[in-house]
Design an enzyme around this catalytic site. Structure first.
Site, short mmCIF file in Angstrom:
data_model
loop_
_atom_site.label_atom_id
_atom_site.label_comp_id
_atom_site.label_asym_id
_atom_site.label_seq_id
_atom_site.Cartn_x
_atom_site.Cartn_y
_atom_site.Cartn_z
N ASP A 126 0.90 -1.54 4.75
CA ASP A 126 0.50 -0.28 5.38
C ASP A 126 -0.87 0.16 4.85
OD1 ASP A 126 0.56 2.15 6.69
OD2 ASP A 126 1.98 3.08 5.31
N HIS A 183 0.88 -1.17 0.00
CA HIS A 183 0.00 0.00 0.00
C HIS A 183 0.92 1.22 0.00
CE1 HIS A 183 -2.46 -3.27 1.59
NE2 HIS A 183 -3.54 -2.57 1.24
C1 LIG Z 1 -1.31 4.59 4.64
S1 LIG Z 1 -1.26 4.91 2.94
C2 LIG Z 1 0.32 4.38 2.47
C3 LIG Z 1 1.46 5.20 2.97
C4 LIG Z 1 2.81 4.72 2.53
N1 LIG Z 1 2.98 3.29 2.77
C5 LIG Z 1 3.90 5.48 3.23
O1 LIG Z 1 4.37 5.03 4.29
O2 LIG Z 1 4.32 6.51 2.72
C6 LIG Z 1 -2.26 3.64 2.30
C7 LIG Z 1 -2.37 3.68 0.78
O3 LIG Z 1 -3.00 2.48 0.35
C8 LIG Z 1 -3.81 2.77 -0.78
N2 LIG Z 1 -4.77 1.67 -0.89
C9 LIG Z 1 -5.98 1.55 -0.33
N3 LIG Z 1 -6.50 0.35 -0.62
C10 LIG Z 1 -5.58 -0.31 -1.37
C11 LIG Z 1 -5.52 -1.60 -1.93
N4 LIG Z 1 -6.52 -2.47 -1.78
N5 LIG Z 1 -4.42 -1.93 -2.64
C12 LIG Z 1 -3.40 -1.07 -2.78
N6 LIG Z 1 -3.39 0.17 -2.27
C13 LIG Z 1 -4.48 0.55 -1.56
C14 LIG Z 1 -4.40 4.11 -0.44
O4 LIG Z 1 -4.82 4.77 -1.62
C15 LIG Z 1 -3.22 4.81 0.24
O5 LIG Z 1 -2.47 5.54 -0.69
#
Ligand SMILES: C[S@@+](CC[C@H](N)C(=O)[O-])C[C@H]1O[C@@H](n2cnc3c(N)ncnc32)[C@H](O)[C@@H]1O
Length: 408
Positions: free
Chosen positions: A289, A164
């Site tokens: 994440d 994520h």
């Molecule tokens: C907490 S943020 C990530 C922050 C990043 N890991 C960082 O530390 O900079 C979570 C991200 O997951 C994305 N997201 C949500 N559901 C998802 C999914 N099923 N698969 C992949 N990405 C997803 C969201 O759009 C968001 O950008």
């Protein structure tokens, strides 16, 4: 042991007092000749600031000792006890801020913001741009960089799978960050804080990456997890960054374009979690994440992590989770402990100002197969992060084996 901290330990400077960024030397300069040392010596080196940025080079754990569960409560206004209780705060270790412009630390309470976007029938409200650089990012990214440092410390290629990933890079002067100003109570505080030399050494991989993104010397841009991971890749290493939200995905793709080592993929992170392990390098890290915007995300995490671990039991996994309801977290930890995963470290930082505070009170990390140095590094890092990021007397932190090591 009770570790207490003073609000005086958190310093800020006005914009006019910013010092210029000293551009970090190329990462390779931080890799020094490997010395086989044992675990006890490494711990002493960390506390005595004799650690280098890549301490795990050719080092092996010679001695396995039982590490006690550590839970410490932080209270304000007790700076006088700090030096005697924490060896990392020796009087002879100078404390100074990281050389990038610090900011004011005033910020409103945390709130969740979103877009209301609906993707394939599922709500995707979460936008990390509102939260980038907040206290939770600071702990997550500081630990992420310690694991990456460990991976870089050996010549074999590694792969980072960021399930994520988010947009990659965040504009702290942008509309979203400006609405919450959460970063001021996170990276803003850390940049402005005076750091003891051992803490500064452990945070260097993280803070140097932040500084490299802000060449003007003012903190304006913040690296997300894929940007931090990419900063640590060597020619043989690879990064897969998964993101589904279209805007974040587009930004991520643009940011990673032209780098053959890194790939942005529009794939469901939960699918990627099991589909991409084990990587062909057989070394590496999976960062999980998720946004925690859907019910049942804690259970999904346990199931997904356990399934990935069955396919790749030797990989490192770093899992982030929010702390809002202590009962929810306790149930999550109990499920994890029963999951069959052999080695897990739990790390938590509560920054809440009062016991009754609602919302995001803190955040936690589960580290599966942590580098053998990590527990001792947390012993130095966590009191410092807690001192800098805590909002009041209800703040506390812990690092605890929930499987393996001392939990056996
Ligand atoms: C907490 S943020 C990530 C922050 C990043 N890991 C960082 O530390 O900079 C979570 C991200 O997951 C994305 N997201 C949500 N559901 C998802 C999914 N099923 N698969 C992949 N990405 C997803 C969201 O759009 C968001 O950008």
């Amino acid at each position: 042991m009770l570790v207490q901290h003073s609000a005086n330990g958190i310093r800020s400077q006005r914009r006019s007092e910013r010092v210029p960024v000293q551009r970090p030397p190329h990462l390779i300069e931080r890799v020094v000749a490997a010395q086989p040392i044992n675990r006890g010596k490494h711990a002493a080196a960390v506390r005595g600031n004799r650690i280098n940025a890549a301490p795990e080079l050719a080092q092996r754990p010679v001695e396995r000792r039982r590490a006690p569960t550590v839970e410490r409560r932080i209270a304000v206004n007790v700076e006088r006890n700090r030096q005697s209780q924490d060896p990392s705060h020796r009087a002879d270790t100078p404390r100074r801020p990281h050389p990038i412009g610090p900011q004011s630390i005033q910020a409103p309470p945390l709130r969740l913001h979103g877009t209301g976007l609906n993707l394939n029938g599922r709500a995707m409200n979460y936008r990390h741009a509102y939260h980038a650089g907040n206290f939770a990012d600071v702990m997550k990214h500081a630990v992420l960089c310690r694991v990456l440092t460990h991976l870089r410390g050996k010549p074999g290629a590694f792969r980072v799978i960021d399930t994520h990933a988010g947009a990659g890079v965040y504009d702290l002067g942008g509309v979203e960050a400006g609405k919450t100003l959460e970063w001021r109570d996170g990276i803003g505080r850390l940049i402005g804080a005076e750091l003891d030399a051992p803490v500064r050494a452990l945070l260097a991989p993280y803070l140097d990456a932040v500084a490299a993104l802000n060449p003007s010397g003012a903190l304006a841009t913040y690296p997300g997890s894929p940007a931090l991971a990419r900063a640590w890749l060597r020619s043989q290493d690879r990064l897969i960054a998964c993101e589904l939200e279209p805007q974040a995905q587009a930004a991520l793709s643009r940011g990673l374009a032209g780098d053959a080592r890194a790939k942005a993929i529009a794939i469901d992170g939960w699918t990627a979690l099991t589909a991409y392990v084990p990587p062909k390098e057989r070394r590496g890290l999976v960062l999980i994440d998720p946004p925690f915007e859907q019910d049942g995300e804690f259970s999904r995490l346990v199931q997904g992590l356990a399934a990935a671990h069955r396919k790749w039991p030797t990989g490192h996994y770093l899992v982030w989770y929010p702390i809002k309801d202590p009962n929810e977290v306790a149930a999550f930890v109990r499920k994890l402990a029963r999951s069959g995963i052999a080695k897990m470290l739990r790390v938590e930082l509560i920054v809440a100002s009062s016991p009754g505070e609602t919302g995001l009170r803190g955040s936690g990390l589960i580290v599966v197969n942590p580098p053998w140095t990590l527990h001792d590094e947390l012993e130095v890092l966590m009191p410092a992060l807690a001192r800098i990021l805590c909002r009041g007397a209800a703040s506390k932190f812990l690092y605890q084996w929930i499987a393996g090591e001392s939990s056996r």
